[in-house]
Design a protein around this motif. Structure first.
Motif, PDB file in Angstrom:
ATOM      1  N   ASP A 191      -2.414  -7.675   5.600  1.00 37.42           N
ATOM      2  CA  ASP A 191      -2.572  -6.218   5.699  1.00 37.42           C
ATOM      3  C   ASP A 191      -1.334  -5.522   5.151  1.00 37.42           C
ATOM      4  O   ASP A 191      -0.203  -5.915   5.448  1.00 37.42           O
ATOM      5  CB  ASP A 191      -2.780  -5.800   7.163  1.00 37.42           C
ATOM      6  CG  ASP A 191      -4.130  -6.258   7.698  1.00 37.42           C
ATOM      7  OD1 ASP A 191      -5.040  -6.481   6.875  1.00 37.42           O
ATOM      8  OD2 ASP A 191      -4.260  -6.405   8.940  1.00 37.42           O
ATOM      9  N   GLY A 192      -1.563  -4.489   4.369  1.00 39.68           N
ATOM     10  CA  GLY A 192      -0.462  -3.729   3.794  1.00 39.68           C
ATOM     11  C   GLY A 192      -0.081  -4.165   2.393  1.00 39.68           C
ATOM     12  O   GLY A 192       0.714  -3.499   1.731  1.00 39.68           O
ATOM     13  N   ARG A 223      -0.903  -4.446  -1.394  1.00 40.14           N
ATOM     14  CA  ARG A 223      -1.787  -3.809  -2.371  1.00 40.14           C
ATOM     15  C   ARG A 223      -2.120  -4.744  -3.524  1.00 40.14           C
ATOM     16  O   ARG A 223      -3.256  -4.796  -3.993  1.00 40.14           O
ATOM     17  CB  ARG A 223      -1.112  -2.546  -2.915  1.00 40.14           C
ATOM     18  CG  ARG A 223      -1.940  -1.796  -3.972  1.00 40.14           C
ATOM     19  CD  ARG A 223      -1.225  -0.545  -4.476  1.00 40.14           C
ATOM     20  NE  ARG A 223      -0.306  -0.842  -5.577  1.00 40.14           N
ATOM     21  CZ  ARG A 223       0.991  -0.697  -5.528  1.00 40.14           C
ATOM     22  NH1 ARG A 223       1.585  -0.277  -4.420  1.00 40.14           N
ATOM     23  NH2 ARG A 223       1.748  -0.991  -6.575  1.00 40.14           N
ATOM     24  N   ASN A 252       6.390   3.977  -5.974  1.00 34.81           N
ATOM     25  CA  ASN A 252       5.542   3.098  -5.152  1.00 34.81           C
ATOM     26  C   ASN A 252       5.613   1.642  -5.612  1.00 34.81           C
ATOM     27  O   ASN A 252       4.661   0.884  -5.435  1.00 34.81           O
ATOM     28  CB  ASN A 252       4.086   3.582  -5.199  1.00 34.81           C
ATOM     29  CG  ASN A 252       3.898   4.914  -4.505  1.00 34.81           C
ATOM     30  OD1 ASN A 252       4.390   5.124  -3.399  1.00 34.81           O
ATOM     31  ND2 ASN A 252       3.185   5.831  -5.161  1.00 34.81           N
ATOM     32  N   ASP A 265       0.843  -1.206   0.000  1.00 32.35           N
ATOM     33  CA  ASP A 265       0.000   0.000   0.000  1.00 32.35           C
ATOM     34  C   ASP A 265       0.872   1.247   0.000  1.00 32.35           C
ATOM     35  O   ASP A 265       1.994   1.250   0.536  1.00 32.35           O
ATOM     36  CB  ASP A 265      -0.908   0.011   1.236  1.00 32.35           C
ATOM     37  CG  ASP A 265      -1.933  -1.118   1.208  1.00 32.35           C
ATOM     38  OD1 ASP A 265      -2.250  -1.595   0.098  1.00 32.35           O
ATOM     39  OD2 ASP A 265      -2.388  -1.531   2.289  1.00 32.35           O
ATOM     40  N   GLU A 266       0.362   2.281  -0.610  1.00 30.59           N
ATOM     41  CA  GLU A 266       1.092   3.553  -0.615  1.00 30.59           C
ATOM     42  C   GLU A 266       1.215   4.084   0.808  1.00 30.59           C
ATOM     43  O   GLU A 266       0.294   3.981   1.611  1.00 30.59           O
ATOM     44  CB  GLU A 266       0.369   4.573  -1.495  1.00 30.59           C
ATOM     45  CG  GLU A 266       0.386   4.234  -2.968  1.00 30.59           C
ATOM     46  CD  GLU A 266      -0.217   5.344  -3.814  1.00 30.59           C
ATOM     47  OE1 GLU A 266      -0.319   6.477  -3.301  1.00 30.59           O
ATOM     48  OE2 GLU A 266      -0.572   5.071  -4.981  1.00 30.59           O
TER      49      GLU A 266
END
Length: 301
Positions: A149-150, A152, A124, A66-67
């Motif tokens: 989680d995290g 993308r 990114n 994720d950004e």
């Protein structure tokens, strides 16, 4: 079994082989052919599997974040990846490294083309490159990574994984089929040889039983006969294959350059480190099994 009984059984087993020379030679020749074909097939399959393994090692799953994610969170994700049973190795690719790779691959040092980009357009694009122990585990790994989680995005090649996995399965099925056919043929020939030995010695065996010889004592020479045939029939083709394999590899590499570029042939010593014990066990096992099955079926004295 007493030592004297063992030597008696061994001597009688060798006599059986000599008495039935033609059948014994036929059985040994068939065993040689079976083990030779098995060894040849094993060498081909092993080299193809080595090729597939190298291809699998090049199939990577890429995980993008994720950004705005922190380096600490990225490291935590890496720790989770490292604990997965599917993972053989993984490495972190920073955004700067990703941009350098991109420039090298797409622009090939063309400064004018690179001048149109200000800064790092892949800021990114930091990621983990993950290499698996077995490409068939890819689906389970991807499903897990997508739930972390995290994360993308997860990039993976489903077609490559399925192709390699299907090829491995096909090789496995063919291997089992060929081995079963070779086993059946070898057991059949040895069974016939032992049957002839039983017919020739039926009267002698009957006398032995009348004076109190046990079934194990009577049957032992035939087991020895089958095991010796299996052992001799295994050693001869192994010697032939050992001298042929290196020469065949050199010949193929010289005549078919595209194959030498695709396949790193397994060294002779490494291949035969497994092939020799497997072939000897297979030969002795076939001889033992063939003689035991025949005795159980035909020995009625």
């Amino acid at each position: 079994m007493k030592i004297s009984s063992f030597f008696y059984s061994f001597k009688q087993g060798m006599k059986n082989i000599w008495r039935n020379k033609m059948f014994s030679i036929a059985s040994i020749a068939t065993m040689c052919a079976c083990i030779f074909l098995f060894g040849l097939f094993y060498a081909i399959v092993s080299n193809f599997q080595s090729m597939v393994k190298e291809a699998e090692e090049g199939v990577a799953v890429s995980v993008f974040f994720d950004e705005g994610i922190s380096q600490e969170q990225i490291d935590n994700i890496g720790d989770k990846i490292g604990k997965r049973i599917e993972v053989a190795d993984y490495n972190f690719v920073s955004a700067e490294e990703a941009w350098e790779r991109c420039k090298e691959f797409y622009f090939e040092g063309n400064e004018a083309a690179m001048a149109g980009f200000v800064g790092n357009p892949l800021i990114n694009s930091a990621s983990y490159e993950i290499y698996m122990k077995d490409v068939s585990m890819q689906d389970a790994l991807v499903t897990y990574l997508e739930s972390v989680d995290g994360v993308r995005e997860v990039h993976h090649s489903e077609v490559a994984a399925k192709t390699l996995s299907d090829f491995n399965s096909l090789v496995g099925y063919i291997s089992v089929g060929v081995i079963l056919i070779l086993l059946a043929v070898a057991i059949f020939l040895i069974s016939n040889t032992v049957t002839v030995g039983i017919s020739v010695r039926r009267e002698e065996i009957g006398i032995m039983k009348l004076i109190g010889a046990t079934d194990a004592f009577v049957r032992a020479p035939f087991v020895v006969e089958g095991v010796v045939i299996g052992l001799v029939g295994s050693c001869l083709p192994l010697l032939l294959l050992y001298f042929l394999y290196g020469r065949i590899v050199v010949y193929v590499a010289d005549k078919f350059n595209f194959l030498s570029n695709m396949v790193n042939f397994i060294p002779t010593n490494e291949l035969f480190r497994t092939l020799v014990p497997v072939s000897l066990i297979l030969g002795v096992g076939i001889g033992f099994l063939g003689s035991r099955l025949t005795i159980r079926k035909h020995l009625r004295v």
